[in-house]
Enzyme design. Structure first.
Site, short mmCIF file in Angstrom:
data_model
loop_
_atom_site.label_atom_id
_atom_site.label_comp_id
_atom_site.label_asym_id
_atom_site.label_seq_id
_atom_site.Cartn_x
_atom_site.Cartn_y
_atom_site.Cartn_z
N CYS A 175 96.35 -13.33 71.50
CA CYS A 175 97.28 -14.20 71.62
C CYS A 175 96.99 -15.04 69.97
O CYS A 175 96.18 -15.32 69.67
CB CYS A 175 97.34 -15.53 72.37
SG CYS A 175 97.51 -14.86 74.05
N ARG A 226 97.49 -9.98 66.84
CA ARG A 226 96.85 -10.78 67.90
C ARG A 226 97.35 -10.62 69.31
O ARG A 226 96.65 -10.88 70.29
CB ARG A 226 96.60 -12.43 67.34
CG ARG A 226 95.95 -12.57 66.09
CD ARG A 226 95.84 -14.12 66.08
NE ARG A 226 94.73 -14.59 67.04
CZ ARG A 226 93.46 -14.47 66.73
NH1 ARG A 226 93.15 -14.07 65.62
NH2 ARG A 226 92.49 -15.14 67.87
N TRP A 278 99.39 -11.93 74.15
CA TRP A 278 98.69 -10.71 74.84
C TRP A 278 98.24 -11.10 76.19
O TRP A 278 97.45 -11.90 76.29
CB TRP A 278 97.35 -10.39 73.94
CG TRP A 278 96.77 -8.86 74.41
CD1 TRP A 278 97.24 -7.86 74.00
CD2 TRP A 278 95.52 -8.87 75.34
NE1 TRP A 278 96.20 -6.70 74.70
CE2 TRP A 278 95.61 -7.45 75.44
CE3 TRP A 278 94.83 -9.66 76.00
CZ2 TRP A 278 94.65 -6.89 76.07
CZ3 TRP A 278 93.72 -9.18 76.74
CH2 TRP A 278 93.67 -7.87 76.79
N ASN A 288 95.45 -20.15 73.16
CA ASN A 288 94.70 -18.72 73.24
C ASN A 288 93.50 -18.95 73.75
O ASN A 288 92.93 -20.02 73.56
CB ASN A 288 94.64 -18.63 71.81
CG ASN A 288 93.71 -17.20 71.49
OD1 ASN A 288 93.73 -16.28 72.30
ND2 ASN A 288 93.06 -17.11 70.41
N GLY A 289 93.02 -17.86 74.77
CA GLY A 289 91.79 -18.21 75.34
C GLY A 289 91.98 -17.99 76.91
O GLY A 289 93.12 -17.62 77.34
N GLU A 344 84.68 7.88 66.34
CA GLU A 344 85.50 7.01 65.65
C GLU A 344 87.09 7.68 65.43
O GLU A 344 87.94 7.22 65.56
CB GLU A 344 84.82 6.42 64.26
CG GLU A 344 85.87 5.51 63.32
CD GLU A 344 86.41 4.35 64.14
OE1 GLU A 344 85.97 4.02 65.07
OE2 GLU A 344 87.16 3.56 63.53
N LYS A 367 90.61 6.49 66.94
CA LYS A 367 91.63 6.14 65.95
C LYS A 367 92.80 6.95 66.64
O LYS A 367 94.12 6.34 66.73
CB LYS A 367 91.40 6.73 64.69
CG LYS A 367 90.44 5.82 63.64
CD LYS A 367 91.06 4.11 63.28
CE LYS A 367 90.85 3.29 64.25
NZ LYS A 367 89.65 2.86 64.12
N GLU A 401 94.21 5.52 69.87
CA GLU A 401 94.74 4.06 69.78
C GLU A 401 96.08 4.18 68.93
O GLU A 401 97.14 3.26 69.51
CB GLU A 401 93.84 3.29 68.76
CG GLU A 401 93.91 2.16 68.52
CD GLU A 401 92.62 1.22 67.71
OE1 GLU A 401 92.07 1.96 66.95
OE2 GLU A 401 92.79 0.01 67.76
N HIS A 407 77.83 21.23 77.63
CA HIS A 407 77.33 20.80 78.96
C HIS A 407 78.17 20.41 80.08
O HIS A 407 78.05 19.34 80.63
CB HIS A 407 76.21 19.67 78.65
CG HIS A 407 75.11 20.51 77.90
ND1 HIS A 407 74.13 21.26 78.51
CD2 HIS A 407 74.46 20.14 76.42
CE1 HIS A 407 73.18 21.70 77.51
NE2 HIS A 407 73.48 20.96 76.36
N LYS A 455 94.52 -7.30 67.99
CA LYS A 455 93.55 -7.22 67.15
C LYS A 455 92.29 -7.60 67.45
O LYS A 455 90.94 -6.94 67.27
CB LYS A 455 94.15 -7.71 65.70
CG LYS A 455 92.93 -7.57 64.50
CD LYS A 455 93.10 -6.07 64.04
CE LYS A 455 92.36 -5.84 62.92
NZ LYS A 455 91.96 -4.34 62.72
C1 AGP Z 1 89.49 -0.23 66.56
O1 AGP Z 1 90.23 0.35 65.91
C2 AGP Z 1 89.71 -1.41 67.22
N1 AGP Z 1 90.72 -2.16 66.79
C3 AGP Z 1 88.72 -2.13 68.18
O2 AGP Z 1 87.77 -1.04 68.65
C4 AGP Z 1 87.58 -3.31 67.41
O3 AGP Z 1 86.83 -2.49 66.60
C5 AGP Z 1 86.74 -3.86 68.31
O4 AGP Z 1 87.65 -4.44 69.17
C6 AGP Z 1 85.91 -4.71 67.85
O5 AGP Z 1 86.61 -5.84 67.12
P1 AGP Z 1 85.66 -6.64 66.04
O6 AGP Z 1 85.22 -5.67 64.93
O7 AGP Z 1 86.48 -7.56 65.38
O8 AGP Z 1 84.53 -7.31 66.73
#
Ligand code: AGP
Length: 594
Positions: free
Chosen positions: A2, A27, A71, A97-98, A467, A471, A474, A490, A589
């Site tokens: 948020c 966010r 969010w 937010n929280g 990674e 990506k 996501e 395996h 984010k």
């Molecule tokens: C990856 O593309 C993500 N946005 C996510 O995995 C992110 O790296 C994770 O939420 C950790 O965030 P941070 O590095 O801000 O702690």
């Protein structure tokens, strides 16, 4: 999660709130809303994006207001659950937010006292608690209300006829932007960069009363003095700058990010971290803690520490850390987080701090919660990362980890010199990949037809496979699994077929021969193979269906160039599939909830 904003000042609030909110959409973006204070509080909100909200807003004359982009945690995205939320009179509006952990109990209590709550959210208890405690002074009512609340919050409160905003934070980020006869509030700096770069960072437990020309911060009921800081991020940093998406802009910024981050470390007079001075104990091993992409950076870090420093390193997911034993004496603890606001990482850090441990954080956001919690921060210089998918911040984290490992390295001086020379060549090598993306665009077009993909790598490039898969999932919504190439046989071989492409990371290192064998095994199961190889590779071309080449570099730095190639692959695959690249569904984010 948020984003919250607030404005009070000489200008009309509505367009400013909308432009600030648009910069905070990373966010959370399943609903948006604003409230402005005229002769009464007017609220406009729905389960729509900020640009759609802007289109349906009537023009309202008001010079104070608050805004929110959501969010969802409590209750589905809907108009009724969207923020701002109001009290019974409609005179008090709150954005939050929280998470309010005891909201159910507070809600029942408020209903029993005659309050009417209409949404499923935890937030809605806040305006009603403030209404209950209001006796002519808004800040006192907010402080009294928050005494009843358990959980995390950054809030902005607006009340009819008060001519002020009241804000408070605990375990959720909140900054105040200082202007000329106008002041701003936001979850994060990029929101306000169009208007000011003068910022006051609030601490946990702070409340503040903000008017057009004054900011009074309080802590524990007494006024405290806060230093204003100038942020170095520019408006351009937070804009797309001619690119179609933030993700591709941020991928293209990586040569600069590497230069800036390394430049920062090279200029340091002191070692990047002195574990012994910090904890009083000689360094025996390292514990990394992180989530998501930062966790993948940590896995590369483990390899680097073990390879270059010859001490053991372990990596824990921050979200699992509560189940694990606390580290012993002599363990250097390094948390990694781009945002510095990830709840799981912060909780793990708090547990360690609570046990008297010293914690270092690798972090991209100056004055983040993680940075304030840590005993020492290693700043990365990636600049604001707006796209939900982490790209340039990952590369910057790798730079911090290379420098950390090199500063403790046990390799001989000439080898060290060679490594530092190779490290300095990285911006140019990454630029070469960016300048030759045509093959990756073709591979992406091919990949975009499939629904299941494996990424395989070994050793240092196993985290790169993880990674690469993250990506693709996501941003392109393709089910992708990152696997150690040796582990695939395996069990997961059962899934290989002509419908399941495998992306094989096969740049030369000591695992190269084993990768060749893995690729042959995969081909024998009819899976199409896209191989990531070094230029001039002569072995893999005839085995693989498609080949992406990356420039020659010392093997230890291959995660950087390989990751950039896989970021481009994910980006262009998502583009072919028409995905909302910067704001993937269900994500945000910074993940500020457990
Ligand atoms: C990856 O593309 C993500 N946005 C996510 O995995 C992110 O790296 C994770 O939420 C950790 O965030 P941070 O590095 O801000 O702690």
């Amino acid at each position: 999660m948020c984003g919250i904003v607030g404005y009070i000042g000489k200008n009309q609030a509505q367009p400013i709130l909308i432009s600030c909110l648009a910069r905070l959409e990373y966010r959370g973006y399943d609903s948006s809303g604003i409230a402005v204070a005229g002769d009464r509080i007017k609220v406009f909100k729905d389960s729509i994006r900020v640009n759609e909200l802007a289109k349906v807003l009537p023009e309202i004359e008001a010079t104070a207001g608050i805004g929110h982009t959501r969010w969802a945690t409590h209750g589905e995205p809907s108009r009724i659950n969207a923020h701002p939320h109001c009290d019974c009179t409609g005179d008090i509006a709150v954005v939050h937010n929280g998470v309010i952990n005891n909201f159910q109990q507070l809600r029942e209590q408020l209903i029993a006292e005659g309050h009417q709550l209409v949404s499923e959210t935890d937030t809605e208890v806040l305006p009603h608690l403030i209404e209950k405690h209001y006796q002519g002074n808004l800040e006192t009512a907010v402080e009294a209300a928050l005494l009843e609340v358990k959980g995390s919050y950054a809030i902005v409160v607006l009340k009819k006829d008060e001519g002020k905003l009241v804000v408070a934070r605990k375990d959720s980020p909140l900054i105040i932007g200082v202007g000329d006869r106008e002041n701003f509030v936001a979850s994060d700096v990029p929101a306000i960069l169009d208007y000011t770069n003068r910022v006051i960072y609030l601490d946990d437990g702070d409340t503040a009363v903000i008017t057009e020309d004054a900011i009074k911060v309080r802590h524990g009921g007494a006024e405290v003095t806060k230093q204003e800081q100038q942020v170095s991020w520019s408006v351009e940093d937070a804009q797309k700058g001619g690119y179609e998406h933030f993700m591709i802009k941020e991928i293209h910024e990586q040569p600069k990010v590497i230069r800036d981050t390394l430049g920062e470390y090279i200029a340091l007079a002191e070692p990047i971290v002195d574990f012994k001075a910090l904890s009083g104990e000689p360094l025996e091993d390292i514990l990394f803690i992180a989530c998501g992409t930062s966790y993948h950076a940590a896995l590369v870090g483990k390899y680097l520490i073990e390879e270059l420093v010859s001490i053991p390193a372990r990596v824990e997911l921050a979200s699992e850390f509560n189940s694990y034993h606390l580290p012993l004496r002599g363990t250097g603890i390094v948390a990694i987080t781009q945002s510095g606001e990830t709840a799981d990482t912060l909780n793990a850090m708090k547990r360690l701090k609570g046990a008297g441990k010293k914690v270092i954080v690798i972090n991209n956001v100056v004055s983040s919660s993680a940075s304030r919690l840590a005993d020492q921060t290693i700043n990365t210089m990636a600049g604001p990362e707006i796209s939900v998918a982490a790209t340039k911040s990952f590369t910057a984290q790798l730079m911090a980890l290379y420098w950390l490992a090199l500063s403790y390295s046990k390799v001989d001086i000439s080898q060290l010199d060679n490594l530092v020379t190779a490290l300095r060549q990285l911006p140019r090598k990454v630029q070469e990949i960016l300048d030759n993306e045509a093959v990756i665009v073709e591979c992406a077009k091919y990949l975009s037809k499939y629904e299941n993909v494996f990424f395989i790598g070994r050793g240092l490039n196993f985290p790169v496979a993880l990674e690469g898969a993250l990506k693709l999932k996501e941003v392109a919504y393709i089910h992708a699994e990152g696997y150690s190439a040796g582990e695939l046989k395996h069990g997961s071989f059962a899934l290989l077929s002509a419908d399941t492409p495998v992306i094989a990371i096969a740049t030369p290192d000591r695992t190269y021969e084993a990768m060749l064998t893995s690729i042959k095994e995969v081909k024998a199961r009819k899976s199409p193979v896209i191989a990531l190889v070094e230029e001039d590779d002569v072995n893999i071309g005839e085995l693989a269906d498609m080949v992406i080449t990356v420039p020659r570099i010392d093997a230890i730095f291959s995660p950087v160039v390989n990751s950039v190639a896989l970021q481009l692959l994910a980006y262009y695959t998502a583009k072919h599939r028409g995905c909302p690249i910067d704001t993937p569904r269900n994500l945000a984010k910074s993940v500020t909830v457990e």
